[in-house]
Design a protein around this motif. Structure first.
Motif, mmCIF file in Angstrom:
data_model
loop_
_atom_site.group_PDB
_atom_site.id
_atom_site.type_symbol
_atom_site.label_atom_id
_atom_site.label_comp_id
_atom_site.label_asym_id
_atom_site.label_seq_id
_atom_site.Cartn_x
_atom_site.Cartn_y
_atom_site.Cartn_z
ATOM 1 N N TRP A 287 0.802 -1.215 0.000
ATOM 2 C CA TRP A 287 0.000 0.000 0.000
ATOM 3 C C TRP A 287 0.834 1.263 0.000
ATOM 4 C CZ3 TRP A 287 -1.324 -4.494 2.374
ATOM 5 C CH2 TRP A 287 -2.502 -5.087 1.926
ATOM 6 N N GLY A 288 2.074 1.167 0.384
ATOM 7 C CA GLY A 288 2.951 2.327 0.390
ATOM 8 C C GLY A 288 2.599 3.318 1.489
ATOM 9 N N THR A 289 3.325 4.425 1.486
ATOM 10 C CA THR A 289 3.104 5.505 2.448
ATOM 11 C C THR A 289 2.668 6.734 1.668
ATOM 12 O OG1 THR A 289 4.788 4.619 3.928
ATOM 13 C CG2 THR A 289 4.180 6.929 4.224
ATOM 14 N N ARG A 290 1.453 7.204 1.947
ATOM 15 C CA ARG A 290 0.864 8.337 1.235
ATOM 16 C C ARG A 290 1.322 9.643 1.876
ATOM 17 N NH1 ARG A 290 -3.369 8.740 -2.267
ATOM 18 N NH2 ARG A 290 -3.803 6.535 -1.998
ATOM 19 N N THR A 291 1.740 10.586 1.027
ATOM 20 C CA THR A 291 2.161 11.905 1.496
ATOM 21 C C THR A 291 1.505 12.982 0.621
ATOM 22 O OG1 THR A 291 4.081 12.016 0.034
ATOM 23 C CG2 THR A 291 4.436 11.016 2.197
ATOM 24 N N ASP A 292 1.485 14.184 1.117
ATOM 25 C CA ASP A 292 1.000 15.330 0.349
ATOM 26 C C ASP A 292 2.192 15.866 -0.446
ATOM 27 O OD1 ASP A 292 -0.086 17.666 -0.614
ATOM 28 O OD2 ASP A 292 -0.354 18.601 1.343
ATOM 29 N N GLU A 293 2.123 15.796 -1.771
ATOM 30 C CA GLU A 293 3.280 16.138 -2.600
ATOM 31 C C GLU A 293 3.872 17.501 -2.282
ATOM 32 O OE1 GLU A 293 6.337 16.473 -5.401
ATOM 33 O OE2 GLU A 293 5.429 14.742 -4.460
ATOM 34 N N ASN A 294 3.033 18.515 -2.056
ATOM 35 C CA ASN A 294 3.617 19.850 -1.907
ATOM 36 C C ASN A 294 4.083 20.182 -0.495
ATOM 37 O OD1 ASN A 294 1.121 20.337 -0.778
ATOM 38 N ND2 ASN A 294 0.354 21.495 -2.538
ATOM 39 N N ASP A 295 4.094 19.230 0.409
ATOM 40 C CA ASP A 295 4.691 19.453 1.736
ATOM 41 C C ASP A 295 4.860 18.113 2.440
ATOM 42 O OD1 ASP A 295 5.747 20.621 3.981
ATOM 43 O OD2 ASP A 295 3.811 21.206 4.812
ATOM 44 N N HIS A 296 5.972 17.446 2.178
ATOM 45 C CA HIS A 296 6.180 16.167 2.842
ATOM 46 C C HIS A 296 7.658 15.903 3.123
ATOM 47 C CE1 HIS A 296 7.006 14.676 -1.284
ATOM 48 N NE2 HIS A 296 7.732 13.765 -0.671
ATOM 49 N N ASP A 297 7.884 14.939 4.013
ATOM 50 C CA ASP A 297 9.226 14.531 4.429
ATOM 51 C C ASP A 297 9.173 13.024 4.654
ATOM 52 O OD1 ASP A 297 11.778 14.331 5.373
ATOM 53 O OD2 ASP A 297 11.465 15.561 7.155
ATOM 54 N N TYR A 298 9.441 12.246 3.621
ATOM 55 C CA TYR A 298 9.334 10.790 3.701
ATOM 56 C C TYR A 298 10.696 10.159 3.928
ATOM 57 C CZ TYR A 298 8.932 5.929 2.414
ATOM 58 O OH TYR A 298 9.004 4.558 2.439
ATOM 59 N N HIS A 299 10.733 9.185 4.842
ATOM 60 C CA HIS A 299 11.934 8.383 5.096
ATOM 61 C C HIS A 299 11.506 6.922 5.127
ATOM 62 C CE1 HIS A 299 14.127 12.010 6.228
ATOM 63 N NE2 HIS A 299 13.015 12.357 6.844
ATOM 64 N N ALA A 300 12.159 6.076 4.343
ATOM 65 C CA ALA A 300 11.840 4.646 4.334
ATOM 66 C C ALA A 300 12.077 4.074 5.730
ATOM 67 C CB ALA A 300 12.713 3.917 3.310
ATOM 68 N N PRO A 301 11.331 3.025 6.096
ATOM 69 C CA PRO A 301 11.591 2.371 7.386
ATOM 70 C C PRO A 301 13.038 1.875 7.468
ATOM 71 C CG PRO A 301 9.513 1.624 6.462
ATOM 72 C CD PRO A 301 10.202 2.435 5.389
ATOM 73 N N GLU A 302 13.490 1.640 8.675
ATOM 74 C CA GLU A 302 14.877 1.218 8.923
ATOM 75 C C GLU A 302 15.260 0.020 8.057
ATOM 76 O OE1 GLU A 302 17.715 0.090 12.734
ATOM 77 O OE2 GLU A 302 15.553 0.164 12.995
ATOM 78 N N ASN A 303 16.455 0.089 7.473
ATOM 79 C CA ASN A 303 17.040 -0.963 6.641
ATOM 80 C C ASN A 303 16.239 -1.260 5.375
ATOM 81 O OD1 ASN A 303 19.386 -1.441 8.150
ATOM 82 N ND2 ASN A 303 18.193 -2.618 9.626
#
Length: 190
Positions: A94-110
């Motif tokens: 399902w992925g991680t949904r973010t708001d394109e014009n204001d987001h800060d995504y970091h993949a889970p550890e490892n």
């Protein structure tokens, strides 16, 4: 009587010799050789796009030209440890949904980013997909990443360095806003 004590005396001398002899140096464990090799590169229109790296590849770079209808180029890479390719397990359906014009995504550890989906225009959502890495059935680590400097979204290109994979992305504003990428180092401890 001499025969009775001779084996005991020999055993005592052998133990003394073993105790005094220096230990042989332990065999040095060689560090594995890790390589990230360029894989598939794809160009898509940014709006309403869905991109996923091929089997056993992860994102190592991204570039974009123009507004939300402009072209986005995705760079994938294959990881090799001692010449044997790393397996990428994509369980993040399902992925991680973010708001394109204001987001800060970091993949889970490892984990590394293996795909990006964008719905709508510059105000739409961006969804990130991550994957876990394995080499010969053992987990591969992705060490803490660093954030690259800010880049203008509408005209930029970014590719990680040696032994690096994409682990995050930060974006502020519309297609003329700023983007920053996070890259982590691939490591294997056995």
């Amino acid at each position: 009587m001499f025969k009775k004590y001779l084996p005991a005396a020999l055993a005592a001398a052998a133990v003394a010799t073993l105790t005094l002899a220096p230990a042989a140096p332990a065999a040095a464990v060689a560090e594995p050789t890790i390589e990230v090799v360029a894989g598939k590169t794809s160009v898509l229109k940014q709006s309403n796009s869905k991109f996923s790296c091929p089997t056993n590849e992860v994102l190592i770079g991204r570039e974009h030209r123009g507004d939300e209808n402009g072209d986005t180029t995705f760079h994938c890479g294959r990881i090799y440890i001692d010449g044997i390719q790393v397996t990428v397990l994509k369980l993040d359906f399902w992925g991680t949904r973010t708001d394109e014009n204001d987001h800060d995504y970091h993949a889970p550890e490892n984990r590394a980013i293996v795909g990006i989906r964008h719905d709508g225009d510059e105000n739409g959502d961006t969804i990130y997909y991550s994957g876990s890495l394995f080499w010969q059935g053992k987990p591969v680590q992705v060490l803490a990443g660093y954030l690259e400097g800010w880049l203008r979204e509408n005209n930029h290109a970014s590719i990680g360095g040696a032994q690096q994979v994409m682990t995050g992305r930060k974006h502020q504003g519309d297609e003329n806003g700023w983007t920053q990428y996070e890259y982590g180092w691939v490591s294997f401890r056995g």
